[in-house]
Design an enzyme around this catalytic site. Structure first.
Site, mmCIF file in Angstrom:
data_model
loop_
_atom_site.group_PDB
_atom_site.id
_atom_site.type_symbol
_atom_site.label_atom_id
_atom_site.label_comp_id
_atom_site.label_asym_id
_atom_site.label_seq_id
_atom_site.Cartn_x
_atom_site.Cartn_y
_atom_site.Cartn_z
ATOM 1 N N LYS A 227 0.843 -1.198 0.000
ATOM 2 C CA LYS A 227 0.000 0.000 0.000
ATOM 3 C C LYS A 227 0.882 1.254 0.000
ATOM 4 O O LYS A 227 0.688 2.154 -0.783
ATOM 5 C CB LYS A 227 -0.914 -0.045 1.233
ATOM 6 C CG LYS A 227 -1.854 1.121 1.329
ATOM 7 C CD LYS A 227 -2.820 0.937 2.486
ATOM 8 C CE LYS A 227 -3.580 2.225 2.738
ATOM 9 N NZ LYS A 227 -4.532 2.119 3.837
ATOM 10 N N GLU A 233 10.458 -4.675 4.653
ATOM 11 C CA GLU A 233 10.567 -6.060 4.188
ATOM 12 C C GLU A 233 10.293 -6.142 2.691
ATOM 13 O O GLU A 233 11.028 -6.780 1.936
ATOM 14 C CB GLU A 233 9.548 -6.950 4.928
ATOM 15 C CG GLU A 233 9.822 -7.150 6.403
ATOM 16 C CD GLU A 233 9.195 -6.081 7.286
ATOM 17 O OE1 GLU A 233 8.873 -4.978 6.769
ATOM 18 O OE2 GLU A 233 9.029 -6.333 8.490
ATOM 19 N N GLY A 289 -4.906 -2.111 4.926
ATOM 20 C CA GLY A 289 -4.118 -3.245 4.431
ATOM 21 C C GLY A 289 -4.786 -4.578 4.689
ATOM 22 O O GLY A 289 -4.875 -5.433 3.816
ATOM 23 N N ARG A 290 -5.307 -4.763 5.894
ATOM 24 C CA ARG A 290 -5.889 -6.068 6.255
ATOM 25 C C ARG A 290 -7.293 -6.241 5.689
ATOM 26 O O ARG A 290 -7.923 -7.273 5.893
ATOM 27 C CB ARG A 290 -5.875 -6.250 7.768
ATOM 28 C CG ARG A 290 -6.518 -5.112 8.546
ATOM 29 C CD ARG A 290 -6.132 -5.169 10.023
ATOM 30 N NE ARG A 290 -6.644 -4.047 10.796
ATOM 31 C CZ ARG A 290 -6.034 -2.885 10.947
ATOM 32 N NH1 ARG A 290 -4.896 -2.652 10.319
ATOM 33 N NH2 ARG A 290 -6.554 -1.932 11.695
ATOM 34 N N GLU A 375 -4.890 -6.971 14.586
ATOM 35 C CA GLU A 375 -4.407 -5.631 14.232
ATOM 36 C C GLU A 375 -5.581 -4.646 14.320
ATOM 37 O O GLU A 375 -5.393 -3.473 14.610
ATOM 38 C CB GLU A 375 -3.788 -5.635 12.826
ATOM 39 C CG GLU A 375 -2.810 -4.493 12.608
ATOM 40 C CD GLU A 375 -2.017 -4.583 11.317
ATOM 41 O OE1 GLU A 375 -2.610 -4.403 10.241
ATOM 42 O OE2 GLU A 375 -0.792 -4.822 11.369
ATOM 43 N N HIS A 406 -5.385 -33.595 17.138
ATOM 44 C CA HIS A 406 -4.299 -34.456 17.617
ATOM 45 C C HIS A 406 -3.151 -33.645 18.198
ATOM 46 O O HIS A 406 -2.062 -34.167 18.388
ATOM 47 C CB HIS A 406 -3.822 -35.356 16.473
ATOM 48 C CG HIS A 406 -4.914 -36.269 15.993
ATOM 49 N ND1 HIS A 406 -5.129 -37.513 16.530
ATOM 50 C CD2 HIS A 406 -5.900 -36.081 15.079
ATOM 51 C CE1 HIS A 406 -6.187 -38.070 15.942
ATOM 52 N NE2 HIS A 406 -6.670 -37.209 15.063
ATOM 53 N N LYS A 526 9.169 -0.819 14.315
ATOM 54 C CA LYS A 526 9.707 -0.483 12.987
ATOM 55 C C LYS A 526 10.756 0.624 13.117
ATOM 56 O O LYS A 526 11.832 0.556 12.519
ATOM 57 C CB LYS A 526 8.587 0.054 12.080
ATOM 58 C CG LYS A 526 7.654 -0.968 11.507
ATOM 59 C CD LYS A 526 6.726 -0.273 10.502
ATOM 60 C CE LYS A 526 5.556 -1.130 10.112
ATOM 61 N NZ LYS A 526 4.568 -0.444 9.280
HETATM 62 O O1 F6P Z 1 3.090 -3.074 9.790
HETATM 63 C C1 F6P Z 1 1.745 -3.282 9.632
HETATM 64 C C2 F6P Z 1 1.280 -2.901 8.259
HETATM 65 O O2 F6P Z 1 1.182 -1.541 8.132
HETATM 66 C C3 F6P Z 1 -0.051 -3.577 7.960
HETATM 67 O O3 F6P Z 1 -1.127 -2.899 8.441
HETATM 68 C C4 F6P Z 1 0.006 -3.692 6.488
HETATM 69 O O4 F6P Z 1 -0.920 -4.624 6.008
HETATM 70 C C5 F6P Z 1 1.437 -4.116 6.291
HETATM 71 O O5 F6P Z 1 2.151 -3.382 7.262
HETATM 72 C C6 F6P Z 1 2.011 -3.889 4.932
HETATM 73 O O6 F6P Z 1 1.981 -2.549 4.555
HETATM 74 P P1 F6P Z 1 2.182 -2.125 3.056
HETATM 75 O O7 F6P Z 1 1.107 -2.733 2.241
HETATM 76 O O8 F6P Z 1 2.123 -0.629 3.056
HETATM 77 O O9 F6P Z 1 3.541 -2.616 2.611
#
Ligand code: F6P
Length: 564
Positions: A227, A233, A289-290, A375, A406, A526
């Site tokens: 987003k 990452e 995002g979620r 979240e 199990h 972060k």
């Molecule tokens: O760190 C949490 C978050 O902001 C989530 O809410 C989001 O889904 C994820 O990181 C990834 O964010 P982006 O789509 O901006 O890379």
């Protein structure tokens, strides 16, 4: 403790949301009534509740949009339900639902609308954001995705060396990963089996290395899903992917346009990365995002299952949205599940909820739900910025059945904690194999029966169990569950199921009066990581100003990696 509400910028709209005159939770009349009621009901056994009403198992059910909910095996009575519904009303749930669908800025801490429901609105619908109908924009992106998917799936879209694309790798994390990977796994049955789909999320290099080790770069398409297009990452993995591709393409930078597309709200950063913005699929800041798996973030899903199936999934989402928006609360599935969840969380003190899909294709559903629920509702202050004095979001966890039976079910049956469970099952198997499905479903029904009714000492003794062994072998029961039954795991069914839980989260957030749509809790870690990265990488001994534990860990790591 009052949290510094005055430090927060108050927007006119957030003030309007507060002025709905919802009193603090403990001052809503239904809360005190529920508390008194809990004192009476807490020792009543489900055995008793079922014995008192022979039709309970048929009565305490609701069905909508092809989703059947049996909530009879919960520790509730008609009075409980009535009080919970009163609580929903006193919490302004109806107004909040209307506010979401109207596009009000109900995400107060970010001053944003929350309009994931617009992502699945049918062509021709009107949903306004700042006075503009966003539905045509949504469909324009869906059409662009469909066109792109058709070209990739048919082989018309070629890689740099002229080969067709056979591998798709989604690079993203959180909502830009969990939705796509869950949906891919869930709908694998409908996917193009000639293509390979992989998902890279972790900044741990192993994730990328293992994802590409057997792939031909000339046949591989990367979808960079973010987003913000700034997430550590994702951008690290995206740069590594570009190097991997370019080293196979002898540095031919034109290859990036054939092998990389982006899904983002941030055109500037996409262009800066070097992806042609004509190969960018957009979405909007009013999609969290979620809550984004049905936006362009679902591009990998569409590539896997095709545009028609993707639209069928959106149709399922929309059906559940309409049910949530317009059905009276006493028959409203997300409202019922949400309120019963509040009952356990805030009165019984349950800490967790187990989600147990009896459908192997839903193996990533619990992981997906963890972000959606935790979240969203893992919050410690109200919309007004006041510290809550009640528990908010529970811990969600789970595994597909029957595997979980199990491993951890022992604790659910005989442990000391109350763990409400959601059992999810489908009446028709996608892979009918002999007696497998009857056995699978027998286990769903057996587990909910065993949890609710248990096995008394007398029953255990009657089986000839020696007295000393009886306590070990008895099941006290009275352990609650919902059973959610659908027909078959189709794309539409998945849409309904995800929307169901989205609106459960919404319902609970409204009762707790929290902002279910921000996620400030992820920021501190972060920021600290950004400070520590150069300290780990520095060629000279860095001046460390953390606590003594963090300083010592950094020094130890540097020493062991041979930095000093
Ligand atoms: O760190 C949490 C978050 O902001 C989530 O809410 C989001 O889904 C994820 O990181 C990834 O964010 P982006 O789509 O901006 O890379």
């Amino acid at each position: 403790m009052a949290v510094a509400s005055s430090q927060r910028k108050r927007t006119p709209e957030s003030a309007a949301i507060r002025s709905a005159n919802v009193p603090p939770l403990h001052r809503r009349p239904a809360w005190a009534l529920l508390d008194q009621h809990y004192q009476k009901l807490k020792r009543v056994h489900l055995r008793q509740l079922f014995a008192d009403d022979h039709r309970r198992g048929e009565r305490l059910t609701s069905e909508a949009a092809g989703v059947y909910l049996d909530y009879s095996k919960n520790r509730i009575t008609d009075e409980t339900l009535q009080l919970l519904l009163q609580l929903a009303q006193e919490s302004g749930l109806r107004d909040r639902i209307d506010a979401m669908f109207r596009g009000d800025k109900i995400n107060v801490s970010e001053n944003r609308s929350v309009l994931h429901v617009a992502l699945r609105a049918p062509r021709g619908a009107t949903i306004l954001h700042d006075g503009r109908n966003v539905v045509p924009d949504v469909h324009a992106v869906l059409d662009k995705m469909a066109d792109f998917s058709a070209r990739v799936r048919s082989g018309q879209w070629k890689g740099q060396t002229g080969k067709r694309i056979r591998n798709v790798i989604n690079i993203g994390i959180g909502g830009s990963d969990l939705g796509p990977v869950m949906a891919y796994e869930a709908l694998r049955h409908y996917s193009d089996r000639r293509m390979t789909f992989r998902f890279v999320s972790n900044v741990d290099g192993t994730d990328f290395a293992e994802a590409v080790r057997d792939l031909d770069p000339g046949e591989t398409l990367f979808i960079i899903s973010s987003k913000t297009f700034t997430t550590l990452e994702t951008m690290t993995n995206a740069r590594t992917a570009r190097e991997w591709l370019l080293s196979a393409m002898k540095g031919e930078t034109a290859a990036v346009a054939r092998h990389f597309v982006a899904v983002s709200t941030n055109t500037k950063e996409v262009a800066k990365f070097g992806i042609d913005t004509t190969n960018m699929f957009g979405f909007w800041d009013w999609v969290g995002g979620r809550y984004s798996m049905d936006s362009a973030i679902g591009l990998s899903t569409m590539l896997a299952i095709g545009p028609d199936n993707f639209r069928a999934m959106l149709g399922g989402f929309h059906e559940m949205d309409e049910h949530f928006r317009s059905t009276p609360f006493e028959r409203n599935l997300p409202v019922l599940i949400g309120l019963i969840g509040i009952w356990y969380n805030d009165f019984f003190g349950a800490q967790t909820v187990a989600v147990l899909p009896y459908e192997q294709y839903l193996k990533r559903f619990p992981a997906y739900l963890q972000q959606l629920t935790m979240e969203s509702n893992g919050k410690h202050v109200t919309l007004d910025g006041m510290q809550v004095d009640y528990d908010t979001g529970p811990i969600f966890w789970g595994e597909p059945g029957t595997n979980g039976q199990h491993s951890f079910y022992q604790l659910i049956h005989q442990g000391t904690r109350l763990i409400p469970c959601d059992f999810i099952a489908f009446t028709k198997p996608l892979n009918p194999l002999g007696r497998h499905h009857d056995m699978l479903i027998a286990n769903v029904f057996a587990q909910t029966e065993a949890l609710a009714f248990g096995k008394t000492a007398d029953q255990v003794k009657a089986e000839g169990t020696p007295d000393w062994l009886v306590p070990h072998r008895l099941f006290e029961g009275n352990r609650p569950s919902n059973t959610i039954l659908l027909d078959a795991l189709t794309p539409a069914a998945l849409g309904k199921l995800v929307a169901l839980y989205e609106h459960v989260v919404f319902t609970q957030g409204a009762i707790w009066q929290i902002d279910s749509f921000d996620q400030w809790g992820v920021e501190l870690g972060k920021a600290l990581a950004q400070r520590i990265i150069p300290e780990l990488e520095s060629a000279t001994e860095p001046k460390l100003e953390h606590d003594s534990s963090t300083n010592a860990l950094i020094r130890r790591y540097r020493k062991l990696k041979g930095a000093v």
